[in-house]
Design a protein around this motif. Sequence first.
Motif, PDB file in Angstrom:
ATOM      1  N   ASP A  62       8.683   9.151   7.228  1.00  0.00           N
ATOM      2  CA  ASP A  62       7.314   9.442   7.650  1.00  0.00           C
ATOM      3  C   ASP A  62       6.792   8.251   8.443  1.00  0.00           C
ATOM      4  O   ASP A  62       7.500   7.260   8.652  1.00  0.00           O
ATOM      5  N   LEU A  63       5.526   8.308   8.876  1.00  0.00           N
ATOM      6  CA  LEU A  63       4.932   7.215   9.640  1.00  0.00           C
ATOM      7  C   LEU A  63       4.758   5.982   8.760  1.00  0.00           C
ATOM      8  O   LEU A  63       4.528   6.092   7.561  1.00  0.00           O
ATOM      9  N   TRP A  64       4.837   4.803   9.379  1.00  0.00           N
ATOM     10  CA  TRP A  64       4.620   3.565   8.642  1.00  0.00           C
ATOM     11  C   TRP A  64       3.141   3.435   8.287  1.00  0.00           C
ATOM     12  O   TRP A  64       2.258   3.920   8.981  1.00  0.00           O
ATOM     13  N   VAL A  97       0.072  -9.067   8.716  1.00  0.00           N
ATOM     14  CA  VAL A  97      -0.152  -7.622   8.632  1.00  0.00           C
ATOM     15  C   VAL A  97       0.976  -6.982   7.810  1.00  0.00           C
ATOM     16  O   VAL A  97       2.135  -7.029   8.216  1.00  0.00           O
ATOM     17  N   PRO A  98       0.651  -6.382   6.655  1.00  0.00           N
ATOM     18  CA  PRO A  98       1.681  -5.682   5.867  1.00  0.00           C
ATOM     19  C   PRO A  98       2.027  -4.333   6.512  1.00  0.00           C
ATOM     20  O   PRO A  98       1.141  -3.594   6.941  1.00  0.00           O
ATOM     21  N   VAL A  99       3.321  -4.031   6.579  1.00  0.00           N
ATOM     22  CA  VAL A  99       3.799  -2.733   7.069  1.00  0.00           C
ATOM     23  C   VAL A  99       4.650  -2.124   5.954  1.00  0.00           C
ATOM     24  O   VAL A  99       5.553  -2.782   5.431  1.00  0.00           O
ATOM     25  N   GLU A 100       4.351  -0.865   5.598  1.00  0.00           N
ATOM     26  CA  GLU A 100       5.031  -0.241   4.467  1.00  0.00           C
ATOM     27  C   GLU A 100       5.627   1.106   4.840  1.00  0.00           C
ATOM     28  O   GLU A 100       5.117   1.792   5.724  1.00  0.00           O
ATOM     29  N   THR A 130      11.510   3.381   0.193  1.00  0.00           N
ATOM     30  CA  THR A 130      10.268   2.596   0.229  1.00  0.00           C
ATOM     31  C   THR A 130      10.585   1.123   0.470  1.00  0.00           C
ATOM     32  O   THR A 130      11.527   0.578  -0.109  1.00  0.00           O
ATOM     33  N   TRP A 131       9.821   0.509   1.348  1.00  0.00           N
ATOM     34  CA  TRP A 131       9.980  -0.913   1.632  1.00  0.00           C
ATOM     35  C   TRP A 131       8.666  -1.465   2.198  1.00  0.00           C
ATOM     36  O   TRP A 131       7.771  -0.718   2.579  1.00  0.00           O
ATOM     37  N   GLN A 132       8.545  -2.766   2.229  1.00  0.00           N
ATOM     38  CA  GLN A 132       7.378  -3.436   2.782  1.00  0.00           C
ATOM     39  C   GLN A 132       7.815  -4.720   3.469  1.00  0.00           C
ATOM     40  O   GLN A 132       8.639  -5.470   2.941  1.00  0.00           O
ATOM     41  N   VAL A 133       7.274  -4.942   4.662  1.00  0.00           N
ATOM     42  CA  VAL A 133       7.521  -6.203   5.374  1.00  0.00           C
ATOM     43  C   VAL A 133       6.176  -6.763   5.827  1.00  0.00           C
ATOM     44  O   VAL A 133       5.191  -6.035   5.934  1.00  0.00           O
ATOM     45  N   LYS A 174      12.025  -4.244  16.452  1.00  0.00           N
ATOM     46  CA  LYS A 174      11.155  -4.390  17.624  1.00  0.00           C
ATOM     47  C   LYS A 174      10.092  -3.291  17.647  1.00  0.00           C
ATOM     48  O   LYS A 174       8.934  -3.531  18.002  1.00  0.00           O
ATOM     49  N   GLU A 175      10.485  -2.075  17.261  1.00  0.00           N
ATOM     50  CA  GLU A 175       9.508  -0.982  17.224  1.00  0.00           C
ATOM     51  C   GLU A 175       8.411  -1.272  16.203  1.00  0.00           C
ATOM     52  O   GLU A 175       7.241  -0.942  16.423  1.00  0.00           O
TER      53      GLU A 175
END
Length: 254
Positions: free
Chosen positions: A90-92, A107-110, A116-119, A49-50
């Motif tokens: 660290d910050l996304w 919108v990619p968020v990493e 390390t990950w990406q959604v 949710k964040e």
Amino acid sequence: MIFRPAGFTLFLSSIRCGLWILPGLALFFFTIVLSQSAHSQTNKTESLKEITDFVKNQLQQSYEFEPHYSEVKIIVNNLDNRLRLPRCSDLWSVKIPSNLSAGRITVPVECNSGHTWQVFVTAEIKLMIEVVVAKHSIRRGEILMDNDLIDTVMDMSNLRQGYLIDKKDAVGYELKRNVALGEPLRHQILAMPMVISRGEMVSISAVSSAMSVEASGTALSNGRVGDLIRVRNNRSGRIVQAKVKAPGKVEITL
């Protein structure tokens, strides 16, 4: 008859009470352990949710400097709740598309530090804008007046190209086709009104860089401002092409 000292009776009572208290204490401590374990597990993963709230906030900031929108509606879709993303140290990193428009966007968020990950977060953007619409049904050929029109807020994705945002761009124009109540006005369905009718007496101005001559004539066709129409010079009988300048006025360039 069995003699039991008072102290012994108190001791037995304490044992009986303990048998009831101990299961309760065991349940209490077991609940605490489970709770702490769940909390520890939550601390190791990101709140989905964040992440979606963060994306929505970033999108809202991207539209802050677009004053011509009456409202920007952003609906961010939830991530799959089965996702378990390790907490980022660290910050996304969020990549907002540069050419933002209405409709569905991704919108990619990493996370680029530690784990390390990406959604990919999807969202629906609705850009609301105030446009000019018909206040009532209006027929083809009618000249639009201010009281024929009204401003209303609409979703841009439901609008066709050429919509009007200011009444002054429609008042005084002629409709090329019928318009229904609430229909947005567009440049493509408007025309300058006829200011000269066939057979009408007109003033002909013949101009050059050195002189200007006025003559009277008769229009041989209808015309709007800017149109080229055929005009007969009443004195000479000569037929010429003249440009419509205003109601009752045409011009020839020598």
